[in-house]
Design an enzyme around this catalytic site. Structure first.
Site, PDB file in Angstrom:
ATOM      1  NE  ARG A 190      -3.398  -2.306  -0.213  1.00  0.00           N
ATOM      2  CZ  ARG A 190      -4.569  -2.853   0.005  1.00  0.00           C
ATOM      3  NH1 ARG A 190      -5.470  -2.207   0.665  1.00  0.00           N
ATOM      4  NH2 ARG A 190      -4.874  -4.016  -0.487  1.00  0.00           N
ATOM      5  CB  SER A 263      -8.656  -1.929   3.984  1.00  0.00           C
ATOM      6  OG  SER A 263      -8.953  -3.177   3.428  1.00  0.00           O
ATOM      7  CD  GLU A 359      -5.237   1.133   2.169  1.00  0.00           C
ATOM      8  OE1 GLU A 359      -6.086   0.282   1.958  1.00  0.00           O
ATOM      9  OE2 GLU A 359      -4.702   1.798   1.273  1.00  0.00           O
TER      10      GLU A 359
HETATM   11  N1  EPU Z   1     -10.569 -11.128   9.559  1.00  0.00           N
HETATM   12  C1  EPU Z   1     -11.353 -11.206  10.683  1.00  0.00           C
HETATM   13  N2  EPU Z   1     -12.401 -10.340  10.806  1.00  0.00           N
HETATM   14  C2  EPU Z   1     -12.694  -9.439   9.869  1.00  0.00           C
HETATM   15  C3  EPU Z   1     -11.903  -9.343   8.719  1.00  0.00           C
HETATM   16  C4  EPU Z   1     -10.830 -10.208   8.583  1.00  0.00           C
HETATM   17  O1  EPU Z   1     -11.116 -12.030  11.553  1.00  0.00           O
HETATM   18  O2  EPU Z   1     -13.653  -8.697  10.077  1.00  0.00           O
HETATM   19  C5  EPU Z   1      -9.434 -12.063   9.402  1.00  0.00           C
HETATM   20  C6  EPU Z   1      -9.889 -13.404   8.882  1.00  0.00           C
HETATM   21  O3  EPU Z   1      -9.097 -14.400   9.486  1.00  0.00           O
HETATM   22  C7  EPU Z   1      -9.534 -13.355   7.409  1.00  0.00           C
HETATM   23  C8  EPU Z   1      -8.298 -12.484   7.413  1.00  0.00           C
HETATM   24  O4  EPU Z   1      -8.520 -11.566   8.479  1.00  0.00           O
HETATM   25  O5  EPU Z   1      -9.299 -14.609   6.871  1.00  0.00           O
HETATM   26  C9  EPU Z   1      -8.044 -11.773   6.122  1.00  0.00           C
HETATM   27  O6  EPU Z   1      -9.213 -11.087   5.742  1.00  0.00           O
HETATM   28  P1  EPU Z   1      -9.451 -10.645   4.220  1.00  0.00           P
HETATM   29  O7  EPU Z   1      -9.207 -11.781   3.318  1.00  0.00           O
HETATM   30  O8  EPU Z   1     -10.753  -9.968   4.133  1.00  0.00           O
HETATM   31  O9  EPU Z   1      -8.264  -9.640   3.957  1.00  0.00           O
HETATM   32  P2  EPU Z   1      -7.738  -8.371   4.755  1.00  0.00           P
HETATM   33  O10 EPU Z   1      -6.327  -8.656   5.145  1.00  0.00           O
HETATM   34  O11 EPU Z   1      -8.678  -7.969   5.815  1.00  0.00           O
HETATM   35  C10 EPU Z   1      -6.711  -7.270   2.649  1.00  0.00           C
HETATM   36  C11 EPU Z   1      -6.780  -5.980   1.906  1.00  0.00           C
HETATM   37  C12 EPU Z   1      -8.097  -5.895   1.149  1.00  0.00           C
HETATM   38  C13 EPU Z   1      -8.146  -7.045   0.167  1.00  0.00           C
HETATM   39  C14 EPU Z   1      -8.045  -8.359   0.942  1.00  0.00           C
HETATM   40  C15 EPU Z   1      -7.980  -9.568   0.064  1.00  0.00           C
HETATM   41  C16 EPU Z   1      -5.482  -4.453   3.256  1.00  0.00           C
HETATM   42  C17 EPU Z   1      -5.484  -3.259   4.135  1.00  0.00           C
HETATM   43  N3  EPU Z   1      -6.669  -4.878   2.831  1.00  0.00           N
HETATM   44  O12 EPU Z   1      -7.757  -7.260   3.609  1.00  0.00           O
HETATM   45  O13 EPU Z   1      -8.116  -4.678   0.443  1.00  0.00           O
HETATM   46  O14 EPU Z   1      -9.338  -7.033  -0.586  1.00  0.00           O
HETATM   47  O15 EPU Z   1      -6.826  -8.346   1.728  1.00  0.00           O
HETATM   48  O16 EPU Z   1      -6.713  -9.692  -0.478  1.00  0.00           O
HETATM   49  O17 EPU Z   1      -4.422  -4.971   2.944  1.00  0.00           O
HETATM   50  C18 EPU Z   1      -8.943  -2.450   0.399  1.00  0.00           C
HETATM   51  O18 EPU Z   1      -7.785  -2.087   0.451  1.00  0.00           O
HETATM   52  O19 EPU Z   1      -9.878  -1.646   0.321  1.00  0.00           O
HETATM   53  C19 EPU Z   1      -9.228  -3.866   0.478  1.00  0.00           C
HETATM   54  C20 EPU Z   1     -10.466  -4.313   0.590  1.00  0.00           C
END
Ligand code: EPU
Length: 363
Positions: A190, A263, A359
């Site tokens: 990012r 995010s 972010e």
């Molecule tokens: N999780 C929770 N609770 C939640 C959300 C997530 O426990 O409410 C845990 C779960 O274990 C889940 C893990 O976090 O398996 C990862 O969650 P997710 O796959 O939704 O990914 P993220 O790390 O929360 C990042 C990016 C997203 C992107 C997803 C998928 C960042 C800041 N965000 O989210 O990007 O879509 O990975 O690759 O790195 C964005 O930037 O707007 C965005 C949506």
């Protein structure tokens, strides 16, 4: 809102102005529909940049027009990663430069160009239709293509940095167009030179080099599970695209329905020793090993553990399916949203000893 024509400074002869084509200058321009959070916001002045050629003229006008001289500038694409104030006292430059082009090839890759004002998701879908796969993991990311290199958009196991060949931009420091290449992007998680030097560049075009030898990128567990469920054991680019769209539709709020900026926090990266210590106290901690030996923690999990899932504070709140996403239901203000973000950060710091970094760019 009024369309303002450039006014002539007294020392300039009239014809020097009449031969130049100036983009329309709008006064008191509402930005409410130009930020995905939907925060009510207005700019003192706004212009639309729909071609590179409009830029030098506009900047010259800013130098010469007493209304614009010295005003701060804000470059706005889709407005998907900004928190806007109720009033922006400067000049907003809305970038809408179009264009999607098959731009040739190298030995190993297809080159594809996209104008900064193109919708990102439509562009990704178009690359697949042109048989230029590679970007399918980045389907349905809201916003315009010009924003992609700024925050190095990434999702489901891919960052745009991987295939970004060059970025064309206006360099406000040098006063000319520049073409940035791999050694200049400063891409990180990012992060990019465009974020590190805010206001220096206005991105006009992005070029991708998509490997001719396409391989599916299905390492992200949730994506692999989605594909397995769809029965795609040898997935096509389109199957991956569809799976990513399905996951995102399920988990993330559509900004045209519920205001949000995706995010709101980055996933923090901590040293291995800190993660070990955290695991001892919180065995369910969600983390992923990084190339540098550190661990990326799932900020969504940290926030959820602090009890914020679905929390509401007036017009703002925390999404009930993805806790990393803050939402705005309308009529709120940046301060409310930032107060909630501060409350969440403080709770996560208190419980886990980890600092969350926001972010979106706060204007
Ligand atoms: N999780 C929770 N609770 C939640 C959300 C997530 O426990 O409410 C845990 C779960 O274990 C889940 C893990 O976090 O398996 C990862 O969650 P997710 O796959 O939704 O990914 P993220 O790390 O929360 C990042 C990016 C997203 C992107 C997803 C998928 C960042 C800041 N965000 O989210 O990007 O879509 O990975 O690759 O790195 C964005 O930037 O707007 C965005 C949506």
């Amino acid at each position: 809102m009024a369309v303002l024509r450039p006014i002539r400074p007294p020392e300039r002869p009239a014809q020097a102005y009449s031969i130049r084509l100036m983009p329309d200058l709008l006064e008191d321009f509402s930005l409410t529909r130009h930020n995905s959070l939907g925060l009510p916001s207005k700019a003192r002045y706004a212009v639309e940049i729909d071609a590179e050629s409009a830029l030098p003229d506009l900047l010259e006008q800013q130098e010469e027009d007493p209304r614009l001289y010295g005003l701060p500038r804000l470059i706005l694409g889709g407005g998907n990663n900004v928190v806007l104030p109720a009033f922006y006292p400067g000049l907003v430059m809305r970038v809408t430069i179009p264009g999607r082009t098959l731009a040739g090839e190298t030995g190993a890759a297809w080159l594809v160009d996209v104008g900064a004002g193109e919708n990102w998701h439509s562009f990704v879908e178009w690359t697949l239709a042109q048989d230029r796969p590679g970007l399918e993991n980045l389907a349905l990311i809201p916003g315009l293509a010009g924003g992609a290199p700024i925050q190095n958009i990434g999702a489901y196991g891919l960052e745009m940095a991987r295939f970004c060949e060059s970025v064309r931009a206006w360099d406000f420091g040098e006063g000319r167009f520049v073409e940035l290449g791999a050694t200049e992007f400063g891409f990180g998680y990012r992060d990019s030179v465009f974020k590190q030097e805010p206001g220096r560049y206005l991105v006009t075009r992005v070029r991708f080099a998509l490997p001719k030898d396409w391989t599916p990128n299905t390492g992200y567990a949730e994506l692999a599970a989605e594909l397995a469920q769809a029965g795609a054991d040898k997935p096509t680019p389109r199957a991956i695209f569809d799976a990513v769209v399905a996951i995102r539709r399920r988990k993330l709020p559509d900004p045209t329905v519920l205001g949000n900026a995706g995010s709101f926090f980055k996933n923090p990266v901590v040293p291995a020793a800190q993660r070990e210590a955290m695991l001892a106290r919180f065995p369910a901690l969600v983390s992923h090993a990084q190339a540098d030996g550190g661990f990326k923690l799932a900020a969504g999990w940290l926030v959820e553990q602090c009890g914020f899932k679905g929390t509401r504070r007036g017009a703002v709140g925390v999404h009930d399916r993805q806790t990393l996403v803050l939402v705005h239901e309308g009529g709120g203000a940046a301060q409310e949203l930032l107060a909630l973000a501060a409350e969440i950060s403080a709770a996560v710091r208190e419980k886990f000893g980890v600092a969350l970094e926001m972010e979106p760019v706060v204007v």
